[in-house]
Design a protein around this motif. Structure first.
Motif, PDB file in Angstrom:
ATOM      1  N   ASP A   2      -8.408 -12.974   3.271  1.00 25.85           N
ATOM      2  CA  ASP A   2      -8.962 -13.695   4.415  1.00 25.85           C
ATOM      3  C   ASP A   2      -9.415 -12.706   5.491  1.00 25.85           C
ATOM      4  N   ASP A   3     -10.058 -13.234   6.520  1.00 24.22           N
ATOM      5  CA  ASP A   3     -10.674 -12.380   7.537  1.00 24.22           C
ATOM      6  C   ASP A   3      -9.640 -11.579   8.332  1.00 24.22           C
ATOM      7  N   ALA A   4      -8.496 -12.180   8.639  1.00 24.31           N
ATOM      8  CA  ALA A   4      -7.460 -11.466   9.391  1.00 24.31           C
ATOM      9  C   ALA A   4      -6.903 -10.297   8.572  1.00 24.31           C
ATOM     10  N   ASP A   5      -6.686 -10.525   7.270  1.00 20.64           N
ATOM     11  CA  ASP A   5      -6.205  -9.448   6.408  1.00 20.64           C
ATOM     12  C   ASP A   5      -7.248  -8.345   6.278  1.00 20.64           C
ATOM     13  N   ARG A   6      -8.513  -8.735   6.202  1.00 23.79           N
ATOM     14  CA  ARG A   6      -9.575  -7.740   6.107  1.00 23.79           C
ATOM     15  C   ARG A   6      -9.623  -6.882   7.359  1.00 23.79           C
ATOM     16  N   ALA A  12      -6.040  -0.282   9.296  1.00 18.27           N
ATOM     17  CA  ALA A  12      -5.170   0.694   8.632  1.00 18.27           C
ATOM     18  C   ALA A  12      -5.954   1.937   8.233  1.00 18.27           C
ATOM     19  N   HIS A  13      -7.128   1.754   7.647  1.00 17.74           N
ATOM     20  CA  HIS A  13      -7.914   2.908   7.221  1.00 17.74           C
ATOM     21  C   HIS A  13      -8.538   3.638   8.415  1.00 17.74           C
ATOM     22  N   ALA A  14      -8.859   2.900   9.461  1.00 18.66           N
ATOM     23  CA  ALA A  14      -9.355   3.547  10.681  1.00 18.66           C
ATOM     24  C   ALA A  14      -8.253   4.398  11.316  1.00 18.66           C
ATOM     25  N   LEU A  15      -7.018   3.924  11.271  1.00 14.62           N
ATOM     26  CA  LEU A  15      -5.907   4.720  11.795  1.00 14.62           C
ATOM     27  C   LEU A  15      -5.646   5.954  10.939  1.00 14.62           C
ATOM     28  N   LEU A  46      -3.877  -6.831   1.183  1.00 14.74           N
ATOM     29  CA  LEU A  46      -3.563  -6.122   2.417  1.00 14.74           C
ATOM     30  C   LEU A  46      -2.389  -5.167   2.204  1.00 14.74           C
ATOM     31  N   ARG A  47      -1.386  -5.602   1.443  1.00 14.21           N
ATOM     32  CA  ARG A  47      -0.270  -4.702   1.138  1.00 14.21           C
ATOM     33  C   ARG A  47      -0.762  -3.454   0.425  1.00 14.21           C
ATOM     34  N   GLY A  48      -1.719  -3.632  -0.468  1.00 18.40           N
ATOM     35  CA  GLY A  48      -2.297  -2.491  -1.177  1.00 18.40           C
ATOM     36  C   GLY A  48      -3.008  -1.544  -0.225  1.00 18.40           C
ATOM     37  N   HIS A  49      -3.804  -2.096   0.687  1.00 21.70           N
ATOM     38  CA  HIS A  49      -4.508  -1.258   1.659  1.00 21.70           C
ATOM     39  C   HIS A  49      -3.517  -0.545   2.582  1.00 21.70           C
ATOM     40  N   LEU A  50      -2.498  -1.255   3.039  1.00 24.67           N
ATOM     41  CA  LEU A  50      -1.506  -0.639   3.925  1.00 24.67           C
ATOM     42  C   LEU A  50      -0.770   0.489   3.210  1.00 24.67           C
ATOM     43  N   ARG A  51      -0.379   0.246   1.981  1.00 25.79           N
ATOM     44  CA  ARG A  51       0.329   1.271   1.207  1.00 25.79           C
ATOM     45  C   ARG A  51      -0.565   2.471   0.956  1.00 25.79           C
ATOM     46  N   GLN A  52      -1.800   2.215   0.572  1.00 29.07           N
ATOM     47  CA  GLN A  52      -2.727   3.307   0.304  1.00 29.07           C
ATOM     48  C   GLN A  52      -2.936   4.176   1.540  1.00 29.07           C
ATOM     49  N   ALA A  53      -3.193   3.549   2.674  1.00 34.12           N
ATOM     50  CA  ALA A  53      -3.455   4.311   3.900  1.00 34.12           C
ATOM     51  C   ALA A  53      -2.220   5.095   4.333  1.00 34.12           C
ATOM     52  N   PHE A  54      -1.051   4.472   4.267  1.00 33.45           N
ATOM     53  CA  PHE A  54       0.170   5.134   4.721  1.00 33.45           C
ATOM     54  C   PHE A  54       0.556   6.307   3.819  1.00 33.45           C
ATOM     55  N   VAL A  55       0.557   6.095   2.523  1.00 29.47           N
ATOM     56  CA  VAL A  55       0.936   7.163   1.601  1.00 29.47           C
ATOM     57  C   VAL A  55      -0.122   8.271   1.612  1.00 29.47           C
ATOM     58  N   ALA A  56      -1.390   7.901   1.757  1.00 27.14           N
ATOM     59  CA  ALA A  56      -2.436   8.925   1.869  1.00 27.14           C
ATOM     60  C   ALA A  56      -2.242   9.752   3.136  1.00 27.14           C
ATOM     61  N   ALA A  57      -1.795   9.136   4.216  1.00 22.38           N
ATOM     62  CA  ALA A  57      -1.526   9.885   5.444  1.00 22.38           C
ATOM     63  C   ALA A  57      -0.362  10.854   5.238  1.00 22.38           C
ATOM     64  N   LEU A  58       0.649  10.433   4.504  1.00 24.44           N
ATOM     65  CA  LEU A  58       1.769  11.334   4.184  1.00 24.44           C
ATOM     66  C   LEU A  58       1.297  12.520   3.345  1.00 24.44           C
ATOM     67  N   ALA A 106     -14.881   1.929   4.086  1.00 27.98           N
ATOM     68  CA  ALA A 106     -16.032   1.147   3.642  1.00 27.98           C
ATOM     69  C   ALA A 106     -15.615   0.057   2.653  1.00 27.98           C
ATOM     70  N   ARG A 107     -14.692   0.396   1.764  1.00 30.75           N
ATOM     71  CA  ARG A 107     -14.191  -0.610   0.810  1.00 30.75           C
ATOM     72  C   ARG A 107     -13.442  -1.720   1.544  1.00 30.75           C
ATOM     73  N   ALA A 108     -12.656  -1.367   2.542  1.00 26.45           N
ATOM     74  CA  ALA A 108     -11.927  -2.377   3.312  1.00 26.45           C
ATOM     75  C   ALA A 108     -12.898  -3.268   4.074  1.00 26.45           C
ATOM     76  N   MET A 109     -13.955  -2.681   4.626  1.00 27.14           N
ATOM     77  CA  MET A 109     -14.956  -3.476   5.342  1.00 27.14           C
ATOM     78  C   MET A 109     -15.654  -4.465   4.412  1.00 27.14           C
ATOM     79  N   ALA A 110     -15.791  -4.081   3.152  1.00 32.73           N
ATOM     80  CA  ALA A 110     -16.416  -4.962   2.169  1.00 32.73           C
ATOM     81  C   ALA A 110     -15.424  -5.960   1.584  1.00 32.73           C
ATOM     82  N   GLY A 111     -14.151  -5.829   1.930  1.00 33.48           N
ATOM     83  CA  GLY A 111     -13.127  -6.735   1.399  1.00 33.48           C
ATOM     84  C   GLY A 111     -12.716  -6.402  -0.018  1.00 33.48           C
TER      85      GLY A 111
END
Length: 125
Positions: A2-6, A12-15, A46-58, A106-111
């Protein structure tokens, strides 16, 4: 998704990118806080995006800090070859991490789902 999750996936990726480019540490702390806050009610994508961004930051922090520190410790600060290797390594790895973050954004922006090309983040679908 949904739009809120997107919007949260985009954030997350912007951070992640902010952590690499604008405010190292501060961007990571914001990403950690957002992950903690959004994870319980997040959908699977969204859990996938959050996990990807966080672990990639680590991984990004480890790749940039620990390897750079190892190069300096092994080569010594007075050695010019150490500085050439350090600048080359940092520039190339940092650029690769920023490009992968821009791709994920870009992938997150495209959903769409995204996977960073870092160890531990590749899972079979």
């Amino acid at each position: 998704m949904d739009d809120a999750d997107r919007q949260r996936a985009i954030c997350a990726h912007a951070l992640y990118l902010a952590n690499l480019l604008l405010a190292p540490g501060l961007g990571f702390a914001a990403l950690w806080w957002c992950r903690r806050r959004w994870q319980p009610q997040a959908g699977a994508e969204l859990r996938g995006h959050l996990r990807q961004a966080f672990v990639a930051a680590l991984w990004s922090g480890a790749l940039l800090l620990l390897v750079s520190l190892a190069v300096v410790l092994l080569g010594g600060l007075g050695n010019s070859a150490t500085w050439v290797l350090l600048i080359l390594y940092f520039t190339l790895i940092h650029a690769a991490l920023v490009l992968s973050g821009a791709y994920a954004l870009a992938r997150a922006m495209a959903g769409l789902p995204c996977r960073y090309p870092l160890p531990g983040l590749w899972r079979p679908r």
